[in-house]
Design an enzyme around this catalytic site. Structure first.
Site, PDB file in Angstrom:
ATOM      1  N   ASP A   1     -16.700 -16.906  34.976  1.00 15.37           N
ATOM      2  CA  ASP A   1     -16.488 -17.165  36.442  1.00 15.37           C
ATOM      3  C   ASP A   1     -16.560 -18.590  36.965  1.00 15.37           C
ATOM      4  OD1 ASP A   1     -15.779 -16.594  38.789  1.00 15.37           O
ATOM      5  OD2 ASP A   1     -17.574 -15.567  39.417  1.00 15.37           O
TER       6      ASP A   1
ATOM      7  N   HIS B   1      -8.824 -23.439  34.934  1.00 18.53           N
ATOM      8  CA  HIS B   1      -8.888 -22.646  33.847  1.00 18.53           C
ATOM      9  C   HIS B   1      -8.716 -23.216  32.384  1.00 18.53           C
ATOM     10  CE1 HIS B   1      -8.881 -19.292  36.497  1.00 18.53           C
ATOM     11  NE2 HIS B   1      -7.577 -19.411  36.867  1.00 18.53           N
TER      12      HIS B   1
ATOM     13  N   LEU C   1     -18.063 -14.309  12.719  1.00 20.20           N
ATOM     14  CA  LEU C   1     -18.116 -14.147  14.322  1.00 20.20           C
ATOM     15  C   LEU C   1     -17.019 -13.079  14.827  1.00 20.20           C
ATOM     16  CD1 LEU C   1     -19.169 -14.714  17.192  1.00 20.20           C
ATOM     17  CD2 LEU C   1     -17.883 -16.752  17.178  1.00 20.20           C
TER      18      LEU C   1
END
Ligand code: FPP
Length: 245
Positions: A16, A33, A127
């Site tokens: 956010d 973004h 990961l």
């Protein structure tokens, strides 16, 4: 049982603050973004180095469709660029990509690319990066319930007995995140203190960490601060700590 002083296995992050980061610099939301995507690169490298095995990222929610069309299009374009550019790197670094959410509503090119990246990275072990795309917890849980009912109906049709009770374990098996373990630490940058329909089931016993840092500015030091705070939390999972017995 206490897990004091250990790093989390699964960290979930709400990305956010991209829009406010851009506004502060006189840039477009899309550029915010883009900067958010770059922060994501750094986070994945840091997670690999620190040894966090599971990371979930809230990249697009079921509610984000309410945004202007141009912004949504920019996010899809950015995601295509992100996965195209990073596929080789993910393979080399041992990153396995998982996607959570209803991918059927995505532009076909995005859906195809994500499925391709999932397939190409399926054997990686260092990961797991779980990209939550067109994801919402309420949608996920109703999707799981629908699947379970469908399975029950199919059993009934074959004349087989189906249990009426649904266990938490059975629901978990049908969540988009399966088989990723529950969230230990949820991090929300951007100054808000809410979960916004993100991994509600999986966060049942997560520690919640909120920070004012905007996502594109979130760096290694911020991650280290969140991990340090996490390690200081006594985790009881509804029980007692050994010293409280
Ligand atoms: C929320 O910030 C962010 C989003 C809705 C999109 C997140 C997308 C990315 C980080 C980049 C694309 C994803 C990938 C996987 C490369 P906001 O726009 O709500 O920020 P604001 O609250 O400051 O307006």
């Amino acid at each position: 049982m206490s897990q004091e002083n250990t790093n989390p296995r699964h960290v979930a992050i709400i990305l956010d603050g991209n829009g406010r980061w851009a506004k502060k610099r006189g840039l477009s939301r899309s550029e915010g973004h883009r900067a958010g995507g770059e922060a994501l690169d750094r986070l994945l490298d840091d997670a690999l180095e620190i040894g966090i095995p599971f990371i979930s990222l809230y990249a697009f929610s079921t509610e984000n469709w309410k945004r202007p069309r141009a912004e949504i299009q920019a996010i899809w374009k950015l995601m295509r660029e992100f996965f195209t550019d990073r596929l080789q790197r993910c393979i080399e670094k041992g990153i396995r990509v998982h996607a959570s959410g209803d991918l059927s509503r995505l532009p076909a090119a995005n859906r195809k690319l994500i499925l391709h990246v999932i397939e190409k990275t399926a054997k990686n072990k260092a990961l797991t990066a779980n990209f939550c795309v067109n994801y919402g917890s309420m949608d996920e849980i109703s999707h799981a319930a629908t699947e379970i009912v469908r399975e029950r109906l199919s059993l009934a049709k074959k004349g087989k007995k189906a249990d009426a009770a649904v266990s938490a374990k059975e629901i978990e098996k049908h969540l988009y995140t399966h088989p990723i373990p529950p969230v230990d630490l949820l991090v929300r940058p951007g100054g808000e203190s809410r979960l916004s329909n993100f991994l509600l089931w999986q966060c049942a016993y997560a520690e919640l960490y909120f920070t004012d840092v905007l996502w594109p500015d979130f760096g290694r030091r911020d991650l280290q601060a969140a991990l340090k705070w996490f390690r200081s939390r006594p985790r009881k999972f509804g029980g007692l700590l050994a010293k409280e017995d």
